[in-house]
Design an enzyme around this catalytic site. Structure first.
Site, PDB file in Angstrom:
ATOM      1  N   ARG A 195     -10.528  -2.692 -40.047  1.00  0.00           N
ATOM      2  CA  ARG A 195     -10.345  -3.240 -38.694  1.00  0.00           C
ATOM      3  C   ARG A 195     -10.964  -2.294 -37.663  1.00  0.00           C
ATOM      4  O   ARG A 195     -11.602  -2.744 -36.706  1.00  0.00           O
ATOM      5  CB  ARG A 195      -8.865  -3.466 -38.392  1.00  0.00           C
ATOM      6  CG  ARG A 195      -8.245  -4.597 -39.179  1.00  0.00           C
ATOM      7  CD  ARG A 195      -6.795  -4.813 -38.811  1.00  0.00           C
ATOM      8  NE  ARG A 195      -6.641  -5.381 -37.473  1.00  0.00           N
ATOM      9  CZ  ARG A 195      -5.479  -5.539 -36.849  1.00  0.00           C
ATOM     10  NH1 ARG A 195      -4.353  -5.139 -37.439  1.00  0.00           N
ATOM     11  NH2 ARG A 195      -5.422  -6.078 -35.652  1.00  0.00           N
ATOM     12  N   CYS A 253      -2.753   0.897 -31.968  1.00  0.00           N
ATOM     13  CA  CYS A 253      -2.919   0.063 -33.165  1.00  0.00           C
ATOM     14  C   CYS A 253      -3.341  -1.316 -32.687  1.00  0.00           C
ATOM     15  O   CYS A 253      -4.117  -1.442 -31.740  1.00  0.00           O
ATOM     16  CB  CYS A 253      -1.636   0.029 -33.989  1.00  0.00           C
ATOM     17  SG  CYS A 253      -0.192  -0.597 -33.079  1.00  0.00           S
TER      18      CYS A 253
END
Length: 298
Positions: A195, A253
């Site tokens: 990611r 995050c």
């Protein structure tokens, strides 16, 4: 006081006269709320707290997916669960590999809101269920009973708590501060490495990372058993990423949940870090913000 507690240490505390308040905050992104799982079995005396509605606010335009909860909502949830300023709190989630996210979010929120003594059960529910008494081989108890407020005094968590949040006790970052920190210090990206690189993005509309951020997946904070690595091992890990004890460190995050686990791991390593609560989901809500892809910081 360390920020985590082992299964045997918690079992001993629960058997004593000054048992901590227990909060069950099991949560998995994309799954239904954890209440039905809690009702099927939890640590005796634990009260369920819902991450989506009690540990996060309602997402709005320009915010991340898990903004800070309104203080009155968070305070009400903690008092309902029996949290008081003068009594220790232990928080746990389902545990296992990649676990600790939800428990760390609650740990961080309580510390941010001024509670002086909060710990995360190392390894979570999975570690509790796997533990066997070294002498008898017996498992630890699991309960399906939900504590009731106003119950007789002998019943743990029977009385509502009196905790009133006093926010600002843990450092936070907004988007501009996170961008600046990525250049002058170390901004850790707690998501999976793919990611970070922008190869996949299963949740948010844009893939990639904040320019200048360093990839630091939360899975590498844990052992194969799903417990936190030693303080020494964590310190070595973060030192290799450029985040030493004298470095200004921030963490983000996808939505501010798993990053709390990284803040906890840094804390165990003796490194204090600021949390970018809005995280990537807030960052990409503004198309004017730059996005980097690939393995380099950018």
């Amino acid at each position: 006081m360390t920020a985590i507690i082992s299964v045997p240490a918690l079992a001993s505390d629960l058997a004593g006269s000054a048992a901590p308040v227990l909060l069950d905050v099991r949560y998995k992104p994309g799954d239904p709320p954890g209440l039905p799982a809690y009702q099927k079995g939890h640590l005796p005396g634990a009260v369920y707290v819902d991450l989506e509605s009690e540990l996060a606010g309602r997402p709005e335009q320009g915010t991340g997916r898990h903004p800070l909860p309104p203080l009155e909502v968070f305070g009400d949830a903690m008092r309902r669960a029996g949290v008081t300023t003068g009594r220790p709190v232990v928080v746990y989630d389902a545990g296992g590999l990649g676990g600790g996210w939800a428990a760390a979010r609650c740990w961080w929120l309580l510390r941010w809101a001024g509670h002086p003594e909060v710990r995360v059960l190392d390894g979570g529910l999975e570690a509790w269920q796997s533990y066997r008494d070294p002498e008898t081989g017996e498992a630890l108890p699991i309960s399906t009973e939900t504590p009731e407020l106003g119950a007789p005094p002998g019943r743990r968590l029977g009385d509502p708590g009196d905790f009133t949040p006093s926010p600002g006790r843990m450092p936070t970052l907004d988007a501009d501060e996170a961008a600046a920190l990525a250049r002058r210090g170390v901004l850790l990206d707690a998501r999976a490495a793919e990611r970070y690189r922008g190869e996949v993005e299963p949740i948010d509309p844009v893939a990639g990372h904040i320019p200048g951020a360093v990839s630091a997946p939360t899975t590498e904070n844990l052992t194969d058993a799903g417990t936190f690595r030693s303080a020494t091992a964590l310190a070595e890990r973060f030192e290799a990423l450029g985040a030493g004890s004298g470095t200004e460190v921030g963490v983000y995050c996808g939505s501010g949940v798993s990053a709390a686990q990284e803040v906890l791991a840094l804390h165990l390593a003796g490194i204090e870090a600021a949390l970018y609560v809005g995280s990537w989901s807030e960052w990409v809500a503004d198309s004017r913000r730059p996005v980097a892809t690939g393995p380099e910081r950018g």
